[in-house]
Design a protein around this motif. Structure first.
Motif, PDB file in Angstrom:
ATOM      1  N   ALA A 191      13.043  10.377  20.625  1.00 27.10           N
ATOM      2  CA  ALA A 191      13.081   9.696  19.097  1.00 27.10           C
ATOM      3  C   ALA A 191      14.055  10.372  18.219  1.00 27.10           C
ATOM      4  CB  ALA A 191      11.791  10.164  18.285  1.00 27.10           C
ATOM      5  N   PHE A 192      14.340  11.659  18.468  1.00 27.11           N
ATOM      6  CA  PHE A 192      15.949  11.914  17.892  1.00 27.11           C
ATOM      7  C   PHE A 192      17.442  11.372  19.021  1.00 27.11           C
ATOM      8  CE2 PHE A 192      13.518  15.391  16.155  1.00 27.11           C
ATOM      9  CZ  PHE A 192      13.434  15.554  14.672  1.00 27.11           C
ATOM     10  N   ASP A 193      16.985  11.389  19.869  1.00 28.55           N
ATOM     11  CA  ASP A 193      17.866  10.844  20.725  1.00 28.55           C
ATOM     12  C   ASP A 193      17.967   8.942  20.084  1.00 28.55           C
ATOM     13  OD1 ASP A 193      18.632  12.347  22.487  1.00 28.55           O
ATOM     14  OD2 ASP A 193      16.540  11.827  24.022  1.00 28.55           O
ATOM     15  N   CYS A 194      16.784   8.517  19.900  1.00 26.65           N
ATOM     16  CA  CYS A 194      16.910   7.064  18.947  1.00 26.65           C
ATOM     17  C   CYS A 194      17.461   6.980  17.709  1.00 26.65           C
ATOM     18  CB  CYS A 194      15.633   6.217  19.250  1.00 26.65           C
ATOM     19  SG  CYS A 194      15.177   6.075  20.968  1.00 26.65           S
ATOM     20  N   GLU A 195      18.219   8.496  17.208  1.00 32.46           N
ATOM     21  CA  GLU A 195      18.460   8.371  15.818  1.00 32.46           C
ATOM     22  C   GLU A 195      17.245   8.191  14.874  1.00 32.46           C
ATOM     23  OE1 GLU A 195      22.168   8.345  15.388  1.00 32.46           O
ATOM     24  OE2 GLU A 195      22.329   8.619  17.160  1.00 32.46           O
ATOM     25  N   ALA A 196      16.541   8.672  14.783  1.00 34.37           N
ATOM     26  CA  ALA A 196      15.322   9.184  14.268  1.00 34.37           C
ATOM     27  C   ALA A 196      15.458  10.448  12.946  1.00 34.37           C
ATOM     28  CB  ALA A 196      14.154   9.573  14.811  1.00 34.37           C
ATOM     29  N   VAL A 197      15.557  10.154  11.774  1.00 30.56           N
ATOM     30  CA  VAL A 197      15.821  10.698  11.162  1.00 30.56           C
ATOM     31  C   VAL A 197      14.568  11.562  10.787  1.00 30.56           C
ATOM     32  CG1 VAL A 197      15.292  11.632   8.029  1.00 30.56           C
ATOM     33  CG2 VAL A 197      16.507   9.288   9.396  1.00 30.56           C
ATOM     34  N   ASP A 198      13.347  11.897  11.225  1.00 35.31           N
ATOM     35  CA  ASP A 198      12.541  12.927  11.230  1.00 35.31           C
ATOM     36  C   ASP A 198      11.132  12.705  12.197  1.00 35.31           C
ATOM     37  OD1 ASP A 198      11.095  15.087  10.759  1.00 35.31           O
ATOM     38  OD2 ASP A 198      11.858  15.374   8.655  1.00 35.31           O
ATOM     39  N   TYR A 199      10.731  13.471  12.895  1.00 38.28           N
ATOM     40  CA  TYR A 199       9.544  13.369  13.305  1.00 38.28           C
ATOM     41  C   TYR A 199       8.055  14.495  13.137  1.00 38.28           C
ATOM     42  CZ  TYR A 199       6.597  13.541  17.859  1.00 38.28           C
ATOM     43  OH  TYR A 199       5.942  12.567  19.072  1.00 38.28           O
ATOM     44  N   LEU A 200       7.556  13.400  12.425  1.00 37.51           N
ATOM     45  CA  LEU A 200       6.095  14.203  11.748  1.00 37.51           C
ATOM     46  C   LEU A 200       4.739  14.577  12.301  1.00 37.51           C
ATOM     47  CD1 LEU A 200       6.668  12.035   8.157  1.00 37.51           C
ATOM     48  CD2 LEU A 200       7.264  14.171   9.247  1.00 37.51           C
ATOM     49  N   LEU A 201       4.619  15.983  12.651  1.00 41.49           N
ATOM     50  CA  LEU A 201       3.320  15.740  13.597  1.00 41.49           C
ATOM     51  C   LEU A 201       2.349  15.415  12.406  1.00 41.49           C
ATOM     52  CD1 LEU A 201       3.955  19.104  16.144  1.00 41.49           C
ATOM     53  CD2 LEU A 201       3.250  16.444  16.592  1.00 41.49           C
ATOM     54  N   LYS A 202       0.789  14.495  13.048  1.00 43.62           N
ATOM     55  CA  LYS A 202      -0.131  14.470  12.485  1.00 43.62           C
ATOM     56  C   LYS A 202      -0.611  15.850  12.836  1.00 43.62           C
ATOM     57  CE  LYS A 202      -0.067   9.770  13.215  1.00 43.62           C
ATOM     58  NZ  LYS A 202      -0.689   8.514  13.374  1.00 43.62           N
ATOM     59  N   LEU A 235       8.383  -0.101   4.887  1.00 42.20           N
ATOM     60  CA  LEU A 235       7.880   0.336   6.229  1.00 42.20           C
ATOM     61  C   LEU A 235       6.426   1.050   6.615  1.00 42.20           C
ATOM     62  CD1 LEU A 235       5.881  -2.228   8.163  1.00 42.20           C
ATOM     63  CD2 LEU A 235       8.565  -1.486   9.887  1.00 42.20           C
ATOM     64  N   ILE A 236       5.416   1.028   6.746  1.00 38.40           N
ATOM     65  CA  ILE A 236       4.426   1.875   7.282  1.00 38.40           C
ATOM     66  C   ILE A 236       3.915   1.174   8.758  1.00 38.40           C
ATOM     67  CG2 ILE A 236       2.270   3.231   6.714  1.00 38.40           C
ATOM     68  CD1 ILE A 236       3.281   3.320   4.178  1.00 38.40           C
ATOM     69  N   LEU A 237       4.034   1.671   9.760  1.00 35.49           N
ATOM     70  CA  LEU A 237       3.410   1.355  11.275  1.00 35.49           C
ATOM     71  C   LEU A 237       1.810   2.238  11.699  1.00 35.49           C
ATOM     72  CD1 LEU A 237       2.658  -0.088  13.741  1.00 35.49           C
ATOM     73  CD2 LEU A 237       4.746  -0.024  14.456  1.00 35.49           C
ATOM     74  N   ASP A 238       1.046   1.556  11.697  1.00 35.45           N
ATOM     75  CA  ASP A 238       0.361   2.913  12.102  1.00 35.45           C
ATOM     76  C   ASP A 238      -1.300   2.075  12.008  1.00 35.45           C
ATOM     77  OD1 ASP A 238      -2.205   5.422  12.048  1.00 35.45           O
ATOM     78  OD2 ASP A 238       0.001   6.134  12.282  1.00 35.45           O
ATOM     79  N   ASP A 239      -1.631   2.610  12.836  1.00 32.51           N
ATOM     80  CA  ASP A 239      -3.119   1.379  13.833  1.00 32.51           C
ATOM     81  C   ASP A 239      -4.012   1.828  13.186  1.00 32.51           C
ATOM     82  OD1 ASP A 239      -2.653   3.843  15.446  1.00 32.51           O
ATOM     83  OD2 ASP A 239      -4.241   2.506  17.176  1.00 32.51           O
ATOM     84  N   ASP A 240      -4.313   3.546  12.260  1.00 30.13           N
ATOM     85  CA  ASP A 240      -5.519   3.687  11.460  1.00 30.13           C
ATOM     86  C   ASP A 240      -5.653   3.271  10.251  1.00 30.13           C
ATOM     87  OD1 ASP A 240      -7.418   5.141  10.518  1.00 30.13           O
ATOM     88  OD2 ASP A 240      -6.825   7.244  12.111  1.00 30.13           O
ATOM     89  N   PRO A 241      -6.438   2.775   9.874  1.00 31.12           N
ATOM     90  CA  PRO A 241      -6.026   2.330   8.218  1.00 31.12           C
ATOM     91  C   PRO A 241      -6.425   3.507   7.312  1.00 31.12           C
ATOM     92  CG  PRO A 241      -8.252   1.141   9.349  1.00 31.12           C
ATOM     93  CD  PRO A 241      -7.024   2.153  10.358  1.00 31.12           C
ATOM     94  N   LEU A 242      -6.998   4.680   7.907  1.00 33.05           N
ATOM     95  CA  LEU A 242      -7.406   5.375   6.677  1.00 33.05           C
ATOM     96  C   LEU A 242      -5.679   6.169   7.021  1.00 33.05           C
ATOM     97  CD1 LEU A 242      -8.868   7.707   5.210  1.00 33.05           C
ATOM     98  CD2 LEU A 242      -9.184   9.126   7.818  1.00 33.05           C
ATOM     99  N   VAL A 243      -5.440   6.162   7.834  1.00 34.58           N
ATOM    100  CA  VAL A 243      -3.355   6.977   8.450  1.00 34.58           C
ATOM    101  C   VAL A 243      -2.996   6.199   6.904  1.00 34.58           C
ATOM    102  CG1 VAL A 243      -1.716   8.131   9.271  1.00 34.58           C
ATOM    103  CG2 VAL A 243      -4.037   8.604  10.196  1.00 34.58           C
ATOM    104  N   ARG A 244      -3.309   4.963   7.030  1.00 35.47           N
ATOM    105  CA  ARG A 244      -1.740   4.445   6.285  1.00 35.47           C
ATOM    106  C   ARG A 244      -1.774   4.400   4.825  1.00 35.47           C
ATOM    107  NH1 ARG A 244      -3.030   0.196  10.054  1.00 35.47           N
ATOM    108  NH2 ARG A 244      -4.365  -1.037   8.466  1.00 35.47           N
ATOM    109  N   SER A 245      -3.906   4.169   4.270  1.00 37.30           N
ATOM    110  CA  SER A 245      -3.953   4.249   3.252  1.00 37.30           C
ATOM    111  C   SER A 245      -3.712   5.489   2.479  1.00 37.30           C
ATOM    112  CB  SER A 245      -5.524   4.310   3.398  1.00 37.30           C
ATOM    113  OG  SER A 245      -5.990   4.386   1.943  1.00 37.30           O
ATOM    114  N   MET A 246      -3.805   7.089   3.171  1.00 29.48           N
ATOM    115  CA  MET A 246      -2.940   8.586   3.300  1.00 29.48           C
ATOM    116  C   MET A 246      -1.623   8.224   2.694  1.00 29.48           C
ATOM    117  SD  MET A 246      -5.444  11.044   4.980  1.00 29.48           S
ATOM    118  CE  MET A 246      -4.634  12.555   4.440  1.00 29.48           C
TER     119      MET A 246
END
Length: 329
Positions: free
Chosen positions: A169-180, A86-97
């Motif tokens: 994010a990591f407290d919620c068990e996230a695998v990773d945190y990516l900076l744009k 699943l890819i959740l992002d409100d920017d269509p350009l980011v989703r496309s990339m």
């Protein structure tokens, strides 16, 4: 005229797009004067459409681009095929990339896009996603709101243009945190981590499951003793090691990760409540909710064990199914 400044994300995205096509971006700027940007693109014919979803595209760009001095090819990412992502992002350009980068290795994964938490929640009710790339800031809600719609087995990777939400994010068990903006290499590294977090797929001959009467030998400085699985009260992560505490309140450090313990212990008796903790439900005494945080206490112990917000619903469902809901303080 109002003088406003942005985050510079647009420039970073343009730079990434240009470099993906084998080009380069440069600029000249003087204080209080205009800035001039120059985009250089190769004159070779574009890569055919049928090549864009294969491993050939990375090699082709590295080989034919005159703007690239690096002729080495990127190592092939080792991830399983057939993932539901699943890819959740409100920017269509980011989703496309992100889609292009995930498809660049031709791994046969099923990609689903959403622009709002509501849209993603609807998808999550119909699909069992293996991996979810989730933007933090969305028009209708925070990306963290989606967690309650995802099963605990889904590996979640948060994305943002700032690092202020990384701890949450990591407290919620996230695998990773990516900076744009997100590079292809960084994205693939996060996906590899996600695949390492996913439950092992069944094989033709599954490993034997542990029984509560099974035992293992523990050696400490003072003694060597046999510990039964049913005697384990809780296990705390310590990197690739773990502290195992048993019935008498004693414990020992073993070279075994929490992921290994979770795969081997009886699932009806042991539950993971935090990325750093597994408990034996037989020893659960009470649950305490305080200032939005959930803590639990084991019998004959005054030390609280933190329950992550993401795993709390799973714990509650397990307790309800077993009819073992303890009193809440």
């Amino acid at each position: 005229m109002e003088n406003r400044s942005g985050h510079g994300l647009g420039l970073c995205i343009v730079k990434s797009c240009v470099e993906l096509h084998g080009g380069s971006l440069e600029f000249t700027s003087m204080p209080n004067q205009r800035t001039t940007f120059r985009v250089h693109l190769p004159t070779q014919p574009p890569v055919p459409q049928e090549m864009r979803s294969s491993t050939a595209v990375a090699h082709a760009l590295a080989t034919v681009s005159p703007a690239s001095g690096d002729k080495s090819s990127t190592p092939v990412m080792q991830t399983p095929d057939g993932l539901k992502i699943l890819i959740l992002d409100d920017d269509p350009l980011v989703r496309s990339m992100l889609v292009d980068m995930l498809q660049s290795r031709g791994s046969g994964n099923s990609l689903h896009e959403a622009s709002t938490v509501t849209e993603a929640s609807n998808l999550a009710r119909d699909q069992q996603f293996d991996v979810a790339f989730v933007d933090v800031n969305l028009p209708d809600a925070s990306g963290f709101e989606l967690l309650k719609e995802l099963p605990a087995k889904t590996a979640v990777i948060f994305m943002s243009n700032a690092d202020e939400h990384a701890v949450q994010a990591f407290d919620c068990e996230a695998v990773d945190y990516l900076l744009k903006p997100i590079s292809t290499e960084r994205l693939h590294k996060a996906l590899e981590r996600a695949c390492n977090r996913l439950p092992a797929r069944p094989t033709a001959r599954p490993a034997a499951q542990s029984r509560l009467e099974d035992s293992f030998v523990v050696k400490t400085m003072a003694e060597k003793r046999l510990v039964k699985i049913r005697e384990i009260r809780n296990i705390a992560a310590y990197g690739e090691y773990s502290w195992v505490y048993w019935e008498e309140g004693k414990g020992a450090m073993l070279r075994k990760s929490l992921k290994q313990w979770q795969a081997e212990l009886p699932a009806d008796q042991f539950v993971r409540v935090h990325r750093r903790a597994i408990i034996n439900l037989a020893f659960l005494d009470r649950i305490q909710n305080q200032e939005g945080h959930t803590q639990l206490y084991l019998k004959n112990s005054q030390e609280p064990i933190e329950v992550s917000s993401r795993l709390a619903p799973q714990l509650n469902r397990r307790l309800k199914s077993l009819g073992k809901l303890p009193p809440q303080a």
